[in-house]
Design a protein around this motif. Structure first.
Motif, short mmCIF file in Angstrom:
data_model
loop_
_atom_site.label_atom_id
_atom_site.label_comp_id
_atom_site.label_asym_id
_atom_site.label_seq_id
_atom_site.Cartn_x
_atom_site.Cartn_y
_atom_site.Cartn_z
N PHE A 39 0.83 -1.21 0.00
CA PHE A 39 0.00 0.00 0.00
C PHE A 39 0.87 1.25 0.00
CE2 PHE A 39 -3.58 -2.64 1.59
CZ PHE A 39 -4.52 -2.22 0.69
N GLY A 40 1.96 1.25 0.74
CA GLY A 40 2.86 2.41 0.76
C GLY A 40 3.44 2.69 -0.61
N PHE A 41 3.86 1.64 -1.32
CA PHE A 41 4.37 1.82 -2.67
C PHE A 41 3.28 2.33 -3.60
CE2 PHE A 41 5.64 0.28 -6.89
CZ PHE A 41 6.89 0.86 -6.98
N PHE A 42 2.06 1.80 -3.42
CA PHE A 42 0.94 2.26 -4.25
C PHE A 42 0.62 3.72 -3.98
CE2 PHE A 42 -3.61 2.78 -5.08
CZ PHE A 42 -3.66 2.38 -6.39
N TYR A 43 0.63 4.12 -2.68
CA TYR A 43 0.39 5.53 -2.34
C TYR A 43 1.43 6.43 -2.99
CZ TYR A 43 -2.61 3.76 1.44
OH TYR A 43 -3.57 3.12 2.17
N ALA A 44 2.69 6.02 -2.92
CA ALA A 44 3.76 6.85 -3.48
C ALA A 44 3.63 7.00 -5.00
CB ALA A 44 5.12 6.25 -3.12
N THR A 45 3.42 5.89 -5.69
CA THR A 45 3.34 5.98 -7.15
C THR A 45 2.09 6.72 -7.61
OG1 THR A 45 2.35 3.77 -7.23
CG2 THR A 45 4.73 3.93 -7.57
N ALA A 64 1.89 10.28 -9.64
CA ALA A 64 1.09 10.42 -10.86
C ALA A 64 0.09 11.57 -10.73
CB ALA A 64 0.36 9.12 -11.17
N THR A 65 -0.52 11.70 -9.56
CA THR A 65 -1.46 12.80 -9.33
C THR A 65 -0.74 14.14 -9.38
OG1 THR A 65 -2.77 11.35 -7.92
CG2 THR A 65 -3.22 13.70 -7.76
N PHE A 66 0.44 14.20 -8.78
CA PHE A 66 1.22 15.45 -8.80
C PHE A 66 1.60 15.83 -10.23
CE2 PHE A 66 5.35 17.58 -8.79
CZ PHE A 66 5.00 18.74 -8.11
N LEU A 67 2.00 14.84 -11.02
CA LEU A 67 2.37 15.14 -12.41
C LEU A 67 1.17 15.61 -13.21
CD1 LEU A 67 4.85 12.23 -13.15
CD2 LEU A 67 5.39 14.63 -12.73
N LEU A 103 -1.38 17.18 -11.90
CA LEU A 103 -1.69 18.52 -11.39
C LEU A 103 -0.70 19.56 -11.89
CD1 LEU A 103 -2.62 17.75 -7.67
CD2 LEU A 103 -4.13 18.71 -9.41
N ALA A 104 0.50 19.14 -12.24
CA ALA A 104 1.52 20.08 -12.69
C ALA A 104 1.12 20.76 -13.99
CB ALA A 104 2.86 19.36 -12.87
N GLY A 105 0.23 20.18 -14.75
CA GLY A 105 -0.19 20.77 -16.01
C GLY A 105 -1.32 21.76 -15.87
N ILE A 106 -1.80 22.02 -14.64
CA ILE A 106 -2.95 22.93 -14.47
C ILE A 106 -2.60 24.35 -14.90
CG2 ILE A 106 -4.37 24.08 -12.71
CD1 ILE A 106 -4.75 21.42 -11.40
N GLY A 107 -1.41 24.85 -14.53
CA GLY A 107 -1.03 26.21 -14.88
C GLY A 107 -0.88 26.42 -16.37
N SER A 108 -0.44 25.41 -17.07
CA SER A 108 -0.23 25.54 -18.51
C SER A 108 -1.47 25.17 -19.32
CB SER A 108 0.95 24.65 -18.95
OG SER A 108 0.64 23.30 -18.70
N GLY A 109 -2.52 24.71 -18.64
CA GLY A 109 -3.75 24.37 -19.34
C GLY A 109 -3.75 22.98 -19.94
N THR A 110 -2.78 22.16 -19.60
CA THR A 110 -2.71 20.81 -20.16
C THR A 110 -3.04 19.74 -19.11
OG1 THR A 110 -0.36 20.65 -19.66
CG2 THR A 110 -0.98 21.50 -21.84
N ALA A 111 -3.69 20.12 -18.05
CA ALA A 111 -3.99 19.17 -16.98
C ALA A 111 -4.98 18.11 -17.46
CB ALA A 111 -4.57 19.89 -15.78
N TYR A 159 -7.71 16.21 -16.12
CA TYR A 159 -8.59 16.16 -14.95
C TYR A 159 -9.15 14.76 -14.72
CZ TYR A 159 -8.25 21.18 -14.97
OH TYR A 159 -7.76 22.46 -14.92
N PHE A 160 -9.35 14.02 -15.77
CA PHE A 160 -9.82 12.65 -15.61
C PHE A 160 -8.79 11.81 -14.84
CE2 PHE A 160 -10.25 8.25 -17.12
CZ PHE A 160 -11.54 7.99 -16.69
N ALA A 161 -7.51 11.97 -15.18
CA ALA A 161 -6.44 11.25 -14.49
C ALA A 161 -6.37 11.66 -13.02
CB ALA A 161 -5.10 11.49 -15.17
N ILE A 162 -6.61 12.92 -12.75
CA ILE A 162 -6.59 13.40 -11.36
C ILE A 162 -7.72 12.76 -10.56
CG2 ILE A 162 -6.88 15.44 -9.90
CD1 ILE A 162 -5.55 17.04 -12.20
#
Length: 123
Positions: free
Chosen positions: A62-68, A72-75, A77-85, A87-90
């Protein structure tokens, strides 16, 4: 063995089998992709057998799953400022994290404590 123990253990086994299927399908398609859900098969089977160490192995999975999933969620979310987020993946990442947290929490409830405290059957 309570119904909760059986259901959670079988769900972990099914998640692990799905992960194995996903890895095999990606290999057959000519891609090399690892699915972190593969790690849940071993603890799921061990929980069904009543091994006391299985809870610790499931916690590592579970810890490995939480980390990965968090990465993936952070990556995504990183596209929100550039408009390429994506949202389905989030949303899918956050739902899978919530389900994983619920399953992980279930491992530390009274039925699991009672089941894992019993001595395992002699083999």
């Amino acid at each position: 063995m309570s119904k909760r123990v059986v259901i959670i253990s079988l769900l972990l086994c099914l998640i692990g089998l799905w992960g194995i299927w996903d890895v095999i399908a990606s290999l057959l398609a000519g891609h090399l992709r690892f699915n972190a859900c593969v790690l849940f098969l071993h603890p799921g089977c061990a929980l069904l057998l009543g091994r006391p160490w299985a809870r610790k192995h499931a916690s590592w999975a579970f810890g490995f799953f939480y980390a990965t999933t968090g990465i993936a969620t952070f990556l995504a979310l990183a596209g929100i400022g550039s408009g390429t987020a994506d949202y389905f993946a989030i949303v899918v990442s956050l739902i899978s994290l919530a389900v994983a947290m619920l399953l992980h929490w279930q491992l530390y409830t009274r039925p699991f404590d009672e089941y894992l405290a019993e001595s395992p059957p002699a083999s």
